[in-house]
Design a protein around this motif. Sequence first.
Motif, short mmCIF file in Angstrom:
data_model
loop_
_atom_site.label_atom_id
_atom_site.label_comp_id
_atom_site.label_asym_id
_atom_site.label_seq_id
_atom_site.Cartn_x
_atom_site.Cartn_y
_atom_site.Cartn_z
N GLY A 11 0.82 -1.22 0.00
CA GLY A 11 0.00 0.00 0.00
C GLY A 11 0.85 1.26 0.00
N LEU A 12 1.94 1.26 0.80
CA LEU A 12 2.82 2.43 0.81
C LEU A 12 3.48 2.64 -0.54
CD1 LEU A 12 4.50 2.06 4.34
CD2 LEU A 12 2.79 3.75 3.63
N GLY A 13 3.90 1.54 -1.17
CA GLY A 13 4.51 1.67 -2.50
C GLY A 13 3.53 2.23 -3.52
N GLY A 14 2.27 1.77 -3.47
CA GLY A 14 1.26 2.32 -4.38
C GLY A 14 0.98 3.79 -4.12
N TRP A 15 0.96 4.19 -2.83
CA TRP A 15 0.74 5.61 -2.47
C TRP A 15 1.87 6.49 -3.00
CZ3 TRP A 15 -2.60 9.04 -0.52
CH2 TRP A 15 -2.09 10.22 0.00
N VAL A 16 3.14 6.03 -2.81
CA VAL A 16 4.28 6.82 -3.29
C VAL A 16 4.24 6.94 -4.80
CG1 VAL A 16 6.79 6.87 -3.45
CG2 VAL A 16 5.70 6.25 -1.29
N PHE A 17 3.93 5.83 -5.48
CA PHE A 17 3.89 5.87 -6.94
C PHE A 17 2.77 6.78 -7.45
CE2 PHE A 17 4.61 4.37 -11.13
CZ PHE A 17 3.38 4.26 -11.74
N TRP A 18 1.60 6.78 -6.84
CA TRP A 18 0.49 7.63 -7.27
C TRP A 18 0.77 9.11 -7.03
CZ3 TRP A 18 -3.08 10.38 -4.07
CH2 TRP A 18 -4.11 10.98 -4.80
N ARG A 19 1.35 9.44 -5.86
CA ARG A 19 1.68 10.84 -5.55
C ARG A 19 2.77 11.36 -6.48
NH1 ARG A 19 -1.94 13.56 -2.65
NH2 ARG A 19 -0.33 14.86 -1.67
N TYR A 20 3.70 10.47 -6.84
CA TYR A 20 4.80 10.89 -7.71
C TYR A 20 4.28 11.15 -9.13
CZ TYR A 20 9.17 10.77 -10.34
OH TYR A 20 10.22 11.08 -11.16
N MET A 21 3.39 10.30 -9.62
CA MET A 21 2.86 10.50 -10.97
C MET A 21 1.94 11.72 -11.05
SD MET A 21 4.26 8.23 -12.80
CE MET A 21 3.25 8.42 -14.28
N SER A 22 1.25 12.03 -10.00
CA SER A 22 0.38 13.21 -9.98
C SER A 22 1.12 14.48 -9.60
CB SER A 22 -0.79 12.98 -9.02
OG SER A 22 -0.30 12.76 -7.70
N LYS A 23 2.47 14.38 -9.40
CA LYS A 23 3.32 15.53 -9.06
C LYS A 23 2.84 16.22 -7.79
CE LYS A 23 4.72 16.37 -13.84
NZ LYS A 23 4.81 17.36 -14.93
N GLU A 24 2.45 15.48 -6.84
CA GLU A 24 2.03 15.98 -5.54
C GLU A 24 3.05 15.54 -4.50
OE1 GLU A 24 -1.35 17.98 -6.79
OE2 GLU A 24 -0.52 17.85 -4.76
N PRO A 25 3.19 16.30 -3.39
CA PRO A 25 4.12 15.87 -2.35
C PRO A 25 3.72 14.53 -1.75
CG PRO A 25 2.74 17.66 -1.58
CD PRO A 25 2.50 17.56 -3.04
N ILE A 26 4.73 13.74 -1.45
CA ILE A 26 4.46 12.40 -0.91
C ILE A 26 3.74 12.49 0.41
CG2 ILE A 26 5.55 10.26 -0.12
CD1 ILE A 26 7.76 10.75 -2.13
N LEU A 27 4.19 13.43 1.26
CA LEU A 27 3.51 13.65 2.54
C LEU A 27 2.47 14.74 2.36
CD1 LEU A 27 6.58 13.53 4.96
CD2 LEU A 27 5.01 11.68 4.34
N PRO A 28 1.24 14.52 2.69
CA PRO A 28 0.18 15.51 2.45
C PRO A 28 0.42 16.83 3.15
CG PRO A 28 -0.77 13.36 2.98
CD PRO A 28 0.71 13.26 3.27
N TRP A 29 1.09 16.81 4.30
CA TRP A 29 1.28 18.05 5.07
C TRP A 29 2.55 18.81 4.67
CZ3 TRP A 29 1.11 13.12 7.10
CH2 TRP A 29 2.34 12.53 7.41
N SER A 30 3.30 18.29 3.70
CA SER A 30 4.51 18.99 3.26
C SER A 30 4.13 20.13 2.32
CB SER A 30 5.47 18.02 2.57
OG SER A 30 4.86 17.49 1.41
#
Length: 306
Positions: A11-30
């Motif tokens: 799940g963490l790997g999928g989250w990192v991959f999705w945030r990276y492709m959408s050009k969003e910060p990996i951590l929501p609060w960053s």
Amino acid sequence: MGLLIYSIVFGLGGWVFWRYMSKEPILPWSNKKSQSKKDVSKSGAPPSKNHKRSKKKNSPDDYEEVEPNLFQHFLEDMEGITDHMIRLVNNEFVLIAEAIPVNYHLLSQHEQESIDNEVERWLSKLDYPTKPYFQNRYIDLTEPIEEIKNNLNSQDDIPEAAYRYGISMMEDLAEFQARTPRYETKRYIIFNYQVPVSEIEADSDEELEERILDKAFQELYRRYNTAKSSLGKGKIGLELLTSDGIVGLLYYTFNRKKAVKHRFKDIVEREKLALYPTAVQEQRKIELVKEMIENGSHEEDEETAS
């Protein structure tokens, strides 16, 4: 237990991959801004300034008013201004009159109906081209300020409190005009007439030109007097613009913002439109200029003789 750990890692790997492709910060609060700086530093490309410029352009404080392109098509066919008329190509002439408005809403119903009837009666008689023109100008408070200044300087028995009040009023008016520009509307009526040259007989070109000007002015002045008489019954004044008035109208048209600081009235009074300088000068200055001219002529004679 192993299945749970495997699910969490997947799940963490999928989250990192999705945030990276959408050009969003990996951590929501960053901060997105810090993330974009990291991307720029990695790519080595300089930061773009288009985004900042677009923000400044849309801000109301940095809004720059664009001068209108009124009369642009009108001036393409313009040949000059003569005898209080604008001359266009094909012997077409234009006469402009300024309408002095009446405060319609402060009048009674009977007076309003009388004005409406007179305007409608004049419009029904028109069988020639006539156009209204409205011009918005910045309100110029220079003359009221000068009037207050002259009153303060011309009276010696004015009380100290009244003098200070007059000074503060002049400062407030000047600051108000610079900080909060307001508009006033000028109303004009434009009369057009094309002279039928084929119907005019003349022995020379000079005589033909003179008769064309006379014919144009007589016809346009007749139309102006008809409008003035009809609108005058409805308490609407009409004043003919002279050649200087037409030049001033065009000056305010193309220099709406500059006309507040560089007034057309000051340009005329200081003779900036004159072909030769004719301002009053001191006698001492005139003698110095004559002496410089004579010295220059003597030097030229000596160089020629040598």
